[in-house]
Design a protein around this motif. Structure first.
Motif, short mmCIF file in Angstrom:
data_model
loop_
_atom_site.label_atom_id
_atom_site.label_comp_id
_atom_site.label_asym_id
_atom_site.label_seq_id
_atom_site.Cartn_x
_atom_site.Cartn_y
_atom_site.Cartn_z
N VAL A 23 0.86 -1.18 0.00
CA VAL A 23 0.00 0.00 0.00
C VAL A 23 0.90 1.23 0.00
CG1 VAL A 23 -1.88 1.22 1.17
CG2 VAL A 23 -1.76 -1.28 1.26
N ALA A 25 2.74 3.72 -3.39
CA ALA A 25 3.69 3.53 -4.50
C ALA A 25 4.61 4.75 -4.63
CB ALA A 25 2.94 3.28 -5.81
N ILE A 73 8.53 6.24 -3.73
CA ILE A 73 9.79 5.61 -4.17
C ILE A 73 10.00 4.28 -3.45
CG2 ILE A 73 12.32 5.87 -4.10
CD1 ILE A 73 11.91 8.87 -4.61
N VAL A 74 9.67 4.24 -2.15
CA VAL A 74 9.99 3.05 -1.35
C VAL A 74 9.07 1.88 -1.71
CG1 VAL A 74 10.09 2.18 1.02
CG2 VAL A 74 11.02 4.43 0.49
N ASP A 96 -2.17 2.78 -4.88
CA ASP A 96 -1.86 4.19 -4.60
C ASP A 96 -2.97 5.06 -5.21
OD1 ASP A 96 1.07 5.71 -3.79
OD2 ASP A 96 -0.48 6.95 -4.76
N ILE A 143 14.04 17.32 -4.21
CA ILE A 143 15.32 16.84 -4.74
C ILE A 143 16.06 16.11 -3.63
CG2 ILE A 143 17.53 17.63 -5.70
CD1 ILE A 143 15.91 19.19 -7.57
N TYR A 144 16.57 14.92 -3.94
CA TYR A 144 17.16 14.07 -2.91
C TYR A 144 18.63 13.79 -3.17
CZ TYR A 144 12.30 12.86 -1.67
OH TYR A 144 10.99 12.89 -1.31
N GLN A 203 -7.64 3.50 -3.30
CA GLN A 203 -7.53 3.98 -1.92
C GLN A 203 -8.28 3.01 -1.02
OE1 GLN A 203 -7.16 7.92 -1.41
NE2 GLN A 203 -6.70 7.51 0.72
N ASP A 238 2.95 3.70 2.87
CA ASP A 238 2.10 4.85 2.56
C ASP A 238 2.50 6.10 3.36
OD1 ASP A 238 1.24 3.48 4.82
OD2 ASP A 238 -0.89 3.79 4.46
N VAL A 276 17.62 23.22 0.73
CA VAL A 276 16.71 22.82 1.82
C VAL A 276 17.12 23.66 3.03
CG1 VAL A 276 15.80 20.95 3.27
CG2 VAL A 276 16.70 20.42 0.99
N ASP A 294 8.89 5.84 5.18
CA ASP A 294 8.43 6.82 6.17
C ASP A 294 7.27 6.30 7.02
OD1 ASP A 294 10.33 8.57 5.29
OD2 ASP A 294 8.97 10.26 4.99
N PRO A 296 15.68 16.00 7.87
CA PRO A 296 16.34 15.88 6.57
C PRO A 296 17.78 16.38 6.55
CG PRO A 296 14.79 17.71 6.53
CD PRO A 296 14.63 17.03 7.87
N GLY A 335 16.25 10.08 4.49
CA GLY A 335 14.92 9.46 4.54
C GLY A 335 14.69 8.38 3.49
N VAL A 336 14.87 8.74 2.23
CA VAL A 336 14.64 7.77 1.16
C VAL A 336 15.68 6.65 1.23
CG1 VAL A 336 14.72 7.42 -1.34
CG2 VAL A 336 13.54 9.38 -0.42
C1 LIG Z 1 12.53 18.96 3.12
C2 LIG Z 1 12.87 17.51 2.96
C3 LIG Z 1 14.04 17.13 2.31
C4 LIG Z 1 14.38 15.77 2.17
N1 LIG Z 1 15.56 15.43 1.55
C5 LIG Z 1 15.92 14.12 1.45
C6 LIG Z 1 17.15 13.72 0.83
O1 LIG Z 1 17.97 14.54 0.37
N2 LIG Z 1 17.45 12.38 0.76
C7 LIG Z 1 16.60 11.45 1.27
O2 LIG Z 1 16.93 10.24 1.20
N3 LIG Z 1 15.41 11.79 1.84
C8 LIG Z 1 15.05 13.08 1.96
N4 LIG Z 1 13.85 13.43 2.54
C9 LIG Z 1 12.96 12.37 3.05
C10 LIG Z 1 12.04 11.80 1.98
O3 LIG Z 1 11.22 12.82 1.43
C11 LIG Z 1 11.15 10.70 2.56
O4 LIG Z 1 11.91 9.89 3.41
C12 LIG Z 1 10.56 9.83 1.44
O5 LIG Z 1 9.68 10.59 0.63
C13 LIG Z 1 9.82 8.61 1.99
O6 LIG Z 1 9.37 7.83 0.93
P1 LIG Z 1 8.12 6.84 1.12
O7 LIG Z 1 7.93 6.19 -0.23
O8 LIG Z 1 8.32 6.01 2.32
O9 LIG Z 1 6.88 7.79 1.46
P2 LIG Z 1 6.18 8.90 0.57
O10 LIG Z 1 7.14 9.56 -0.35
O11 LIG Z 1 5.40 9.75 1.51
O12 LIG Z 1 5.16 8.05 -0.34
C14 LIG Z 1 3.98 7.50 0.19
C15 LIG Z 1 3.09 7.01 -0.96
O13 LIG Z 1 1.92 6.43 -0.38
C16 LIG Z 1 0.77 6.92 -1.03
N5 LIG Z 1 -0.34 6.87 -0.08
C17 LIG Z 1 -0.61 7.71 0.96
N6 LIG Z 1 -1.71 7.31 1.60
C18 LIG Z 1 -2.17 6.20 0.98
C19 LIG Z 1 -3.27 5.32 1.18
N7 LIG Z 1 -4.16 5.51 2.17
N8 LIG Z 1 -3.44 4.27 0.34
C20 LIG Z 1 -2.55 4.06 -0.67
N9 LIG Z 1 -1.49 4.85 -0.90
C21 LIG Z 1 -1.30 5.91 -0.09
C22 LIG Z 1 1.14 8.33 -1.49
O14 LIG Z 1 0.34 8.75 -2.60
C23 LIG Z 1 2.61 8.13 -1.88
O15 LIG Z 1 2.73 7.72 -3.22
C24 LIG Z 1 13.50 14.78 2.68
C25 LIG Z 1 12.31 15.15 3.33
C26 LIG Z 1 12.00 16.51 3.47
C27 LIG Z 1 10.72 16.90 4.18
#
Ligand SMILES: Cc1cc2nc3c(=O)[nH]c(=O)nc-3n(C[C@H](O)[C@H](O)[C@H](O)COP(=O)(O)OP(=O)(O)OC[C@H]3O[C@@H](n4cnc5c(N)ncnc54)[C@H](O)[C@@H]3O)c2cc1C
Length: 387
Positions: free
Chosen positions: A11, A13, A15-16, A35, A50-51, A133, A163, A224, A287, A294, A299-300
């Motif tokens: 649940v 989609a 990057i992770v 997603d 940007i990461y 959803q 998610d 940032v 996350d 950050p 994070g990613v």
């Molecule tokens: C200012 C800032 C700068 C950052 N810089 C960096 C960096 O340089 N390098 C780095 O590694 N990290 C960085 N990060 C951290 C990074 O943004 C997160 O760690 C990363 O986005 C987490 O990825 P994720 O796929 O776990 O979650 P998310 O990116 O939040 O993706 C979650 C997905 O789940 C979906 N979703 C949500 N709710 C539901 C639901 N109920 N049902 C189905 N799908 C759902 C969303 O649509 C989304 O596609 C930064 C963060 C911030 C705030």
């Protein structure tokens, strides 16, 4: 309505979640990915998100054939990092001195997501529900049952929550997340710069927060600025010209005049601790499982390390079912130290530089200058940024 059964439902989609689905391509497992929205098509404009992507994460994205799909002119290697404390303390980490071609790559979130999506739409063992959803999610002894908003019913041996920070799946499972608010926002914006950045990532620990400049191609940078919410509000209210001027001054005009490229945006920052990250029939990744400041750009990268570990455990499951707790606990145990260390180090650095006590100010600057002289310690710091 007929219930469709899968081995694993992922649940989210982002990057992770997308990377986990892609990593399980040859697993023989039947996968569902859900997603609400697909990634945007990349445009000529720079993404606001940007990461800094570590070499370990690049290797994973290469392995699933996503990294190769990103337009290489939008990827920038980082050859060195300069960290500036207050009172002129400075630490430099250098790729050549550390015996590696680059410390990290700078990439746009949208480009990575789009590249992953292109690999997923061709994946035979994957069904994508997007837009999709969840409306309700329940676990029984043997499986989880998910009802989607459009009435479709899915079941699976294992649900993977990918998610994000406000994870709906985590909430349905009743897992409590402890959130410590940093009372800061991460203001992000991109700028073109007068002088070449020489592929150096720069970071300043300032009284008003932590400012980072990441190098982009075409003589541009991504900023940032993790700063108190009230200051973040002021930065967002500036005209593009005023913001560029403020950011150039805060960065000691290291790259001459700056010019804003596109709009600035802000994200609230908090430390998120989640325990447990597994239950029978449930695993949390990215996350949804942890949130970090950050300042270290982790994070990613942390989330992609969850992906590697969970995929390894699932691929090596032998007779076990994907949702079996002892199997999932192997994943949780393997991830514990990395998650705790990253959370403690980033949180510790935030607090060390956040406080204005004169003794702390002196200590932290002695710390930076001492580390700058100790080559083995510097090498260790580089290794940390490379995993
Ligand atoms: C200012 C800032 C700068 C950052 N810089 C960096 C960096 O340089 N390098 C780095 O590694 N990290 C960085 N990060 C951290 C990074 O943004 C997160 O760690 C990363 O986005 C987490 O990825 P994720 O796929 O776990 O979650 P998310 O990116 O939040 O993706 C979650 C997905 O789940 C979906 N979703 C949500 N709710 C539901 C639901 N109920 N049902 C189905 N799908 C759902 C969303 O649509 C989304 O596609 C930064 C963060 C911030 C705030």
């Amino acid at each position: 309505m007929v219930t469709r059964h899968f081995d694993i439902m992922i649940v989210g989609a982002g990057i992770v979640g997308a990377a986990l689905a892609a990593t399980l391509r040859h697993s023989g497992l039947n996968l569902a990915l859900i997603d609400p929205r697909p990634p945007h098509e990349p445009t000529v404009d720079w993404d606001t998100r940007i990461y800094a992507i570590s070499p370990g994460s690049v290797a994973l994205l290469q392995h699933v054939n996503a990294w190769q799909r990103i337009d290489s002119s939008r990827l920038t290697p980082v050859h060195a990092m300069q960290v500036h404390g207050d009172r002129n303390a400075r630490l430099v980490l250098d790729a050549i001195q550390s015996g590696v071609p680059q410390l990290a790559w700078i990439a746009e979130a949208g480009q990575i997501q789009h590249a992953l999506w292109q690999t997923l739409v061709e994946q035979p063992n994957l069904t994508i529900f997007c837009p999709g959803q969840g409306r309700s999610l329940h676990w029984s002894a043997q499986q989880a049952r998910l009802e989607l908003d459009d009435g479709q019913c899915l079941s699976a041996d294992l649900v993977v929550a990918a998610d994000g920070r406000a994870s709906w799946v985590r909430e349905q499972a009743g897992i409590i997340a402890r959130r410590d608010d940093y009372h800061q926002s991460g203001v992000v914006a991109n700028f073109s710069c007068e002088r070449p950045h020489r592929h150096i990532a720069r970071q300043w620990f300032r009284d008003d927060g932590i400012l980072a400049w990441l190098p982009l191609s075409d003589r541009a940078i991504s900023m940032v600025w993790s700063t108190p919410a009230e200051h973040a509000g002021r930065l967002l209210a500036y005209t593009p010209e005023q913001l560029a001027q403020q950011v150039a001054t805060a960065g000691q005009h290291a790259l001459g005049k700056l010019q804003a490229l596109g709009q600035a945006a802000a994200f609230p920052l908090s430390l998120l601790r989640v325990n447990p990250i597994v239950r029978p029939g449930l695993a949390l990744i990215g996350d949804a499982a942890h949130g970090v400041h950050p300042l270290s750009g982790q994070g990613v990268n942390l989330g992609l390390r969850d992906v590697s570990e969970l995929a390894a455990v699932l691929l090596d499951r032998q007779a076990a079912r994907c949702g079996d707790l002892p199997l999932l606990e192997r994943y949780a145990r393997a991830r514990r130290a990395d998650i705790l260390t990253t959370q403690s180090v980033t949180d510790g650095l935030y607090h060390l530089f956040h406080h204005q006590h004169p003794l702390l100010t002196r200590l932290r600057n002695i710390g930076l200058n001492t580390v700058a002289r100790l080559d083995p310690v510097k090498s260790w710091l580089v290794q940390q940024s490379l995993i």
